[in-house]
Design an enzyme around this catalytic site. Structure first.
Site, PDB file in Angstrom:
ATOM      1  N   ARG A  73       0.877  -1.194   0.000  1.00 55.99           N
ATOM      2  CA  ARG A  73       0.000   0.000   0.000  1.00 55.99           C
ATOM      3  C   ARG A  73       0.900   1.226   0.000  1.00 55.99           C
ATOM      4  NH1 ARG A  73      -5.306   1.669   3.526  1.00 55.99           N
ATOM      5  NH2 ARG A  73      -6.137   0.139   2.079  1.00 55.99           N
TER       6      ARG A  73
ATOM      7  N   ASP B 297     -17.227   7.156  -0.785  1.00 59.41           N
ATOM      8  CA  ASP B 297     -15.894   7.010  -0.173  1.00 59.41           C
ATOM      9  C   ASP B 297     -15.598   8.355   0.496  1.00 59.41           C
ATOM     10  OD1 ASP B 297     -13.231   6.397   0.417  1.00 59.41           O
ATOM     11  OD2 ASP B 297     -12.538   6.439  -1.664  1.00 59.41           O
TER      12      ASP B 297
HETATM   13  N1   CP Z   1     -11.404   0.276   2.790  1.00 56.27           N
HETATM   14  C1   CP Z   1     -10.112   0.164   3.146  1.00 56.27           C
HETATM   15  O1   CP Z   1      -9.217  -0.126   2.354  1.00 56.27           O
HETATM   16  O2   CP Z   1      -9.897   0.369   4.477  1.00 56.27           O
HETATM   17  P1   CP Z   1      -8.484   0.503   5.191  1.00 56.27           P
HETATM   18  O3   CP Z   1      -7.864   1.799   4.751  1.00 56.27           O
HETATM   19  O4   CP Z   1      -8.820   0.492   6.665  1.00 56.27           O
HETATM   20  O5   CP Z   1      -7.618  -0.661   4.808  1.00 56.27           O
HETATM   21  N1  NVA Z   2      -9.991   6.892  -1.226  1.00 58.03           N
HETATM   22  C1  NVA Z   2      -9.632   6.486   0.107  1.00 58.03           C
HETATM   23  C2  NVA Z   2      -9.861   5.022   0.296  1.00 58.03           C
HETATM   24  C3  NVA Z   2      -9.656   4.554   1.686  1.00 58.03           C
HETATM   25  C4  NVA Z   2      -9.825   3.083   1.813  1.00 58.03           C
HETATM   26  C5  NVA Z   2      -8.185   6.842   0.387  1.00 58.03           C
HETATM   27  O1  NVA Z   2      -7.347   6.665  -0.511  1.00 58.03           O
HETATM   28  O2  NVA Z   2      -7.887   7.299   1.494  1.00 58.03           O
END
Ligand code: CP
Ligand code: NVA
Length: 298
Positions: free
Chosen positions: A101, A217
Site C-alpha cells: 500500500r 468514499d
Molecule cells: N477500505 C479500506 O481499504 O480500508 P483501510 O484503509 O482500513 O484498509
Molecule cells: N480513497 C480512500 C480510500 C480509503 C480506503 C483513500 O485513498 O484514502
C-alpha cells in the site's frame, strides 16, 4: 508470474474467476481442504494507514497456511530513502509474495517488476483493486449479476476507488454514474482508456435516479489532507442521505468502502440503516483477498 496491480490490467475472465472463488472462500472459511500458502511468508509493506486491508490480509494469509510480516514503510529503510527496486530485490530473497500500500501506482509496478514475486496493490493513489473486487462480490451476493445494473458513486469522483470502479464497469458491463463537483471528476484520459458506460455529472439527484446502488468514499483521501478545507467546501451536497436514497430504485444498496465520516459523504442515519450491507462489504474483503492470494500462487 501473476500480480494483482490494478483492475485496469485484469482480464474480464480473471475478474469473473476471482469473484467465483471469493464465494468458495467464504463458504469454506475455517475448513479449507487445501492451504495454498503453506510454508510461505508474505511481506505487507504499508506506507499509508489501514485497518481493513491490513487485518484482512494478515488473517487471510494465515488462514491459507502462510505467515504475514507487517512492515510499515516508515520503519524499514524504504522510509529513509532506500530505492523501491532494492527493497524489492532484498525482500524477494526472503519472502514468497508481497502486499504493498503506497502513493504512486508506479512504485507498486516497479516493486513487482524487480521483486519477481507475486505482488498485490493494497491501494495506491490510482487504484484500489482489492476493494472493488470485494464490492462487486458484495453487490452480486445481494442483488445478482451486476451486468446491466446502475451503480452511482457520489463524492470525490477522482479518487483511487472510483478509478477501479471505472475500469470494472467496461469489463463487467454495468453502468457507472459519477456525481461529483467539476474539479473532482475523473480525467478524460482515464475514461478513454477504460471505455464502457460511465456517466459523469455534477447533478447528484439525476445520478441517483433509478440506481441499483449508491456508493461513496471519503471526501479527503489519504495524502490529500492539505486540500481538506477546499474539498469539504466543494463536496457539500455530494452526500448520501435519505432524500438521495429516495431517488434510487426501491431497495437500492447503500455501500461505503470505509472508513466513513458521518455528516460528510454520508449522514449518520443513512449509514446506520445500511450498516449490515456496509459491514458485509468490509467482511468480504477477507474472502476476496483469499481468492486473490490463491489465484496468485496457482
Ligand atoms: N477500505 C479500506 O481499504 O480500508 P483501510 O484503509 O482500513 O484498509
Ligand atoms: N480513497 C480512500 C480510500 C480509503 C480506503 C483513500 O485513498 O484514502
Amino acid at each position: 508470474m501473476r500480480h494483482l496491480l490494478s483492475i485496469e490490467k485484469l482480464a474480464k475472465e480473471d475478474i469473473e474467476g476471482l469473484l467465483a472463488d471469493t464465494s468458495n472462500m467464504k463458504a469454506a472459511r475455517g475448513r479449507h481442504s487445501r492451504l495454498p500458502l503453506q510454508g510461505q511468508f508474505w511481506a505487507m509493506l504499508f506506507a499509508k494507514a489501514s485497518t481493513r486491508t491490513r487485518v484482512s490480509f494478515e488473517v487471510g494469509v494465515r488462514e491459507l497456511g502462510g505467515q504475514a510480516l507487517f512492515l510499515p514503510a516508515s520503519e524499514i529503510q524504504l522510509g529513509r530513502g532506500e530505492p523501491i527496486r532494492d527493497t524489492a530485490r532484498v525482500l524477494a530473497r526472503f519472502v514468497q509474495g508481497a502486499i504493498f500500500r503506497t502513493y504512486a501506482q508506479s512504485d507498486v509496478e516497479e516493486f513487482a517488476r524487480f521483486a519477481q514475486i507475486p505482488t498485490v496493490n493494497a491501494l495506491t493513489d490510482d487504484e484500489h483493486p482489492c476493494q472493488i473486487l470485494a464490492d462487486i462480490f458484495s453487490f452480486q451476493e445481494k442483488r445478482g449479476p451486476i451486468q446491466g445494473k446502475v451503480i452511482t458513486f457520489v463524492g470525490d469522483g477522482a479518487c483511487n476507488v472510483v478509478n477501479s470502479w471505472i475500469f470494472a464497469a467496461a469489463k463487467l458491463g454495468f453502468e457507472l454514474r459519477i456525481a461529483a463537483p467539476k474539479a473532482f471528476q475523473p480525467g478524460a484520459d482515464l475514461l478513454g482508456r477504460a471505455g464502457g458506460r460511465v456517466v459523469c455529472t455534477e447533478d447528484v439527484r439525476a445520478a441517483a435516479e433509478g440506481a441499483d446502488a449508491l456508493y461513496t468514499d471519503v471526501w479527503v483521501s489519504m495524502g490529500k489532507e492539505a486540500e481538506s478545507a477546499e474539498r469539504l467546501r466543494q463536496m457539500q451536497g455530494y452526500q448520501i442521505n435519505a432524500p438521495l436514497v429516495g431517488l434510487a430504485t426501491p431497495g437500492a444498496l447503500v455501500m461505503h468502502c470505509l472508513p466513513a465520516y458521518r455528516g460528510k459523504e454520508i449522514d449518520e442515519e443513512t449509514f446506520e440503516v445500511n450498516a449490515q450491507t456496509i459491514f458485509d462489504q468490509a467482511e468480504n474483503r477477507l474472502h476476496a483477498q483469499k481468492a486473490i492470494l490463491n489465484w496468485l500462487v496457482s
